[in-house]
Design an enzyme around this catalytic site. Structure first.
Site, mmCIF file in Angstrom:
data_model
loop_
_atom_site.group_PDB
_atom_site.id
_atom_site.type_symbol
_atom_site.label_atom_id
_atom_site.label_comp_id
_atom_site.label_asym_id
_atom_site.label_seq_id
_atom_site.Cartn_x
_atom_site.Cartn_y
_atom_site.Cartn_z
ATOM 1 N N SER A 195 0.768 -1.618 0.019
ATOM 2 C CA SER A 195 0.214 0.028 0.211
ATOM 3 C C SER A 195 0.930 1.229 0.212
ATOM 4 C CB SER A 195 -0.831 -0.124 1.000
ATOM 5 O OG SER A 195 -1.462 1.114 1.500
ATOM 6 N N LYS B 16 -0.951 -1.007 -4.750
ATOM 7 C CA LYS B 16 -2.234 -0.430 -3.964
ATOM 8 C C LYS B 16 -2.187 1.019 -4.036
ATOM 9 C CE LYS B 16 -4.327 0.556 0.552
ATOM 10 N NZ LYS B 16 -5.312 -0.755 1.126
ATOM 11 N N ASP C 284 -13.487 -2.222 2.866
ATOM 12 C CA ASP C 284 -12.936 -1.870 4.024
ATOM 13 C C ASP C 284 -13.383 -1.657 5.310
ATOM 14 O OD1 ASP C 284 -10.805 -1.377 6.153
ATOM 15 O OD2 ASP C 284 -9.814 -0.816 4.618
ATOM 16 N N LYS D 52 -9.873 -7.292 8.266
ATOM 17 C CA LYS D 52 -8.560 -6.733 8.919
ATOM 18 C C LYS D 52 -9.394 -7.037 10.526
ATOM 19 C CE LYS D 52 -7.074 -2.466 6.832
ATOM 20 N NZ LYS D 52 -7.928 -0.733 6.685
ATOM 21 N N ASP E 254 -7.054 2.549 -3.082
ATOM 22 C CA ASP E 254 -7.887 3.263 -2.030
ATOM 23 C C ASP E 254 -7.925 4.614 -1.201
ATOM 24 O OD1 ASP E 254 -8.744 2.462 0.640
ATOM 25 O OD2 ASP E 254 -7.334 2.081 1.739
ATOM 26 N N GLY F 65 -3.645 -4.241 6.568
ATOM 27 C CA GLY F 65 -2.950 -3.599 6.820
ATOM 28 C C GLY F 65 -3.135 -2.982 7.929
ATOM 29 N N GLU G 104 -11.007 0.688 -3.521
ATOM 30 C CA GLU G 104 -11.196 0.327 -2.485
ATOM 31 C C GLU G 104 -11.814 1.652 -0.919
ATOM 32 O OE1 GLU G 104 -7.742 -1.472 0.156
ATOM 33 O OE2 GLU G 104 -8.823 -1.089 1.798
ATOM 34 N N LYS H 271 -3.153 5.183 -2.673
ATOM 35 C CA LYS H 271 -4.222 5.304 -1.610
ATOM 36 C C LYS H 271 -4.251 6.542 -2.542
ATOM 37 C CE LYS H 271 -4.056 3.976 1.966
ATOM 38 N NZ LYS H 271 -5.238 3.910 2.601
HETATM 39 O O1 OSB Z 1 -6.854 1.535 4.603
HETATM 40 O O2 OSB Z 1 -6.264 -0.369 4.592
HETATM 41 C C1 OSB Z 1 -6.133 1.082 4.685
HETATM 42 C C2 OSB Z 1 -2.701 2.005 7.409
HETATM 43 C C3 OSB Z 1 -3.596 2.619 7.990
HETATM 44 C C4 OSB Z 1 -4.926 2.892 8.020
HETATM 45 C C5 OSB Z 1 -6.304 2.154 7.070
HETATM 46 C C6 OSB Z 1 -5.565 1.655 5.751
HETATM 47 C C7 OSB Z 1 -3.932 1.635 5.914
HETATM 48 C C8 OSB Z 1 -2.769 1.076 4.706
HETATM 49 C C9 OSB Z 1 -1.754 0.489 4.781
HETATM 50 O O3 OSB Z 1 -3.171 0.846 3.133
HETATM 51 C C10 OSB Z 1 -1.289 -0.718 4.763
HETATM 52 C C11 OSB Z 1 -0.371 -1.713 5.510
HETATM 53 O O4 OSB Z 1 -0.644 -1.975 6.688
HETATM 54 O O5 OSB Z 1 0.698 -1.555 4.146
HETATM 55 MG MG MG Z 2 -8.641 0.592 3.218
#
Ligand code: OSB
Ligand code: MG
Length: 399
Positions: free
Chosen positions: A158, A184, A261, A285, A211, A313, A236, A186
């Site tokens: 991510s 992924k 999510d 999660k 995402d 994650g 996402e 953001k």
């Molecule tokens: O939405 O998946 C998410 C990190 C913090 C809060 C929300 C998210 C995330 C990530 C990081 O996308 C994923 C990772 O831990 O590698």
């Molecule tokens: Mg997410």
């Protein structure tokens, strides 16, 4: 705090009497807050994170000690929990309710804490430590106890929001070179279509997803529809963090699969989302759904309906990462997860060995009993800023 623990412990021992060999008595719980700094700031649509405040749960049952991690963020911006709310709820409600109790399996934990509404991340930290204990007690790796079978899991990454598309393209190249199977990105309003276009142009064949962490509204549907041209694996959580039905309306307009999510707090939410067509993929999660027991239920419902799942994650330390690896071995986890190498986030992780990713972009699942990684107690002590413990008392004499 301790007094409450003693009271509950006394009640439990009076009820249960002696402990049968196959059962688990929750003898001690230690809650620690550790501080860890990410190698680089991680930007999402809701903010920038670099200094993590992570709660670790160490739980002792019948002499075996198991570990869990609370995956709440520092601020209530991903969901409504925070490090601080989890500290409060574990200290004042969860630990006192379970200390001294004897159970057959970790999967009974949700029943013990059903009187606490919400606060899934707080609950998951404790429940997952219990799963580690049970696996060690039975001498099996945690993944087997959960019913998983994969020996190796497929990894994605991510990537946080970058200043400009060129910087994002450079980062994607690095991760693809390291063998990661899915990238992924953001996104947030103003940093979406042009960023994705630049990455797609540079890597026409890469498996890409985005995402939004709930940064868009139904009025943005036409903007989101422009993402259809990039052949993304999924979009996402584009809309409200707590709104399933609007996602169904959006999914009907898009070719790209939506993945939920934030909206999925439990297996009932998953069933609703699937029934109304709010998504075609679900991100599981452990923290968000309250631990391994409920995560497995979400997994099972998705499998029944042919909905692929993957493991999300929360910028976890090695303890949370190890639990994610175990969960990802379940058969429905058919898409690469956000479970990546320790070194992507941390200079030094708190587990031994740290999580490493093969040149093929996979993680080999450990075969030793329990989590399969050990907690580095000395380092954890150094990182600890506060700690609190509960101990089960012996049965108190009654008159
Ligand atoms: O939405 O998946 C998410 C990190 C913090 C809060 C929300 C998210 C995330 C990530 C990081 O996308 C994923 C990772 O831990 O590698
Ligand atoms: Mg997410």
């Amino acid at each position: 705090m301790l007094a409450a623990g003693f009271k509950v412990a006394a009640q439990a021992s009076n009820l249960k009497g002696s402990v049968d060999g196959s059962r688990m008595k929750i003898e001690a719980i230690t809650l620690r807050e550790i501080r860890m700094r990410l190698k680089a700031p991680f930007e999402t649509s809701f903010g920038v994170t670099q200094d993590r405040r992570i709660l670790l749960v160490e739980l002792t049952a019948d002499g075996v000690s198991g570990w869990g991690e609370v995956t709440a963020m520092e601020t209530p911006s991903y969901n409504s929990e925070t490090t601080e709310t989890a500290w409060h709820v574990i200290s004042d409600f969860i630990a006192p309710s379970v200390i001294g109790r004897t159970i057959d399996r970790a999967s009974e934990f949700p029943i013990l804490t059903a009187h606490v509404r919400g606060h899934q991340m707080a609950k998951a930290g404790v429940e997952n430590a219990l799963w580690d204990c049970e696996a060690q007690q039975k001498g099996v790796p945690l993944y087997q106890l959960l019913g998983g079978s994969r020996k190796e899991i497929v990894c994605g990454v991510s990537l946080g929001i970058r200043d400009n598309p060129a910087a994002l393209v450079a980062k994607v190249e690095e991760e693809l070179d390291d063998g990661y199977h899915r990238i992924k990105l953001k996104i947030k309003p103003g940093k979406d279509v042009e960023f994705v276009r630049a990455v797609r142009r540079s890597f026409p064949k890469a498996v890409l997803s985005v995402d939004a962490n709930s940064a868009y509204r139904m009025e943005d549907a036409m903007l989101l529809k422009r993402l259809d041209e990039f052949g993304l694996l999924m979009i996402e959580q584009p809309l409200y963090w707590d709104e399933i039905h609007e996602h169904a309306r959006l999914q009907a307009l898009l070719e790209t699969d939506l993945c939920l999510d934030e909206c999925i707090d439990n297996s009932r939410d998953a069933a609703t989302a699937i029934e109304v067509g709010a998504c075609r993929i679900i991100n599981i999660k452990l923290g968000r759904v309250g631990g391994h027991t409920e995560a497995r239920r979400v997994h099972d419902i998705c499998s029944t309906h042919g909905i692929p799942v993957w493991c999300g994650g929360m910028l976890e330390s090695g303890i949370g990462r190890a639990h994610n690896i175990a969960m990802s071995t379940l058969p429905g986890f058919t898409l690469p997860g956000d479970v990546s190498a320790s070194r992507r986030y941390w200079c030094e992780d708190i587990i031994e060995p740290e999580v490493t990713v093969t040149a093929q972009g996979t993680i080999q699942v450990p075969e030793s009993p329990g989590l399969g990684y050990s907690a580095r107690s000395k380092l954890i002590d150094q990182l600890t800023v506060r700690a609190s413990s509960w101990k089960a008392s012996l049965a108190l004499p009654t008159c």
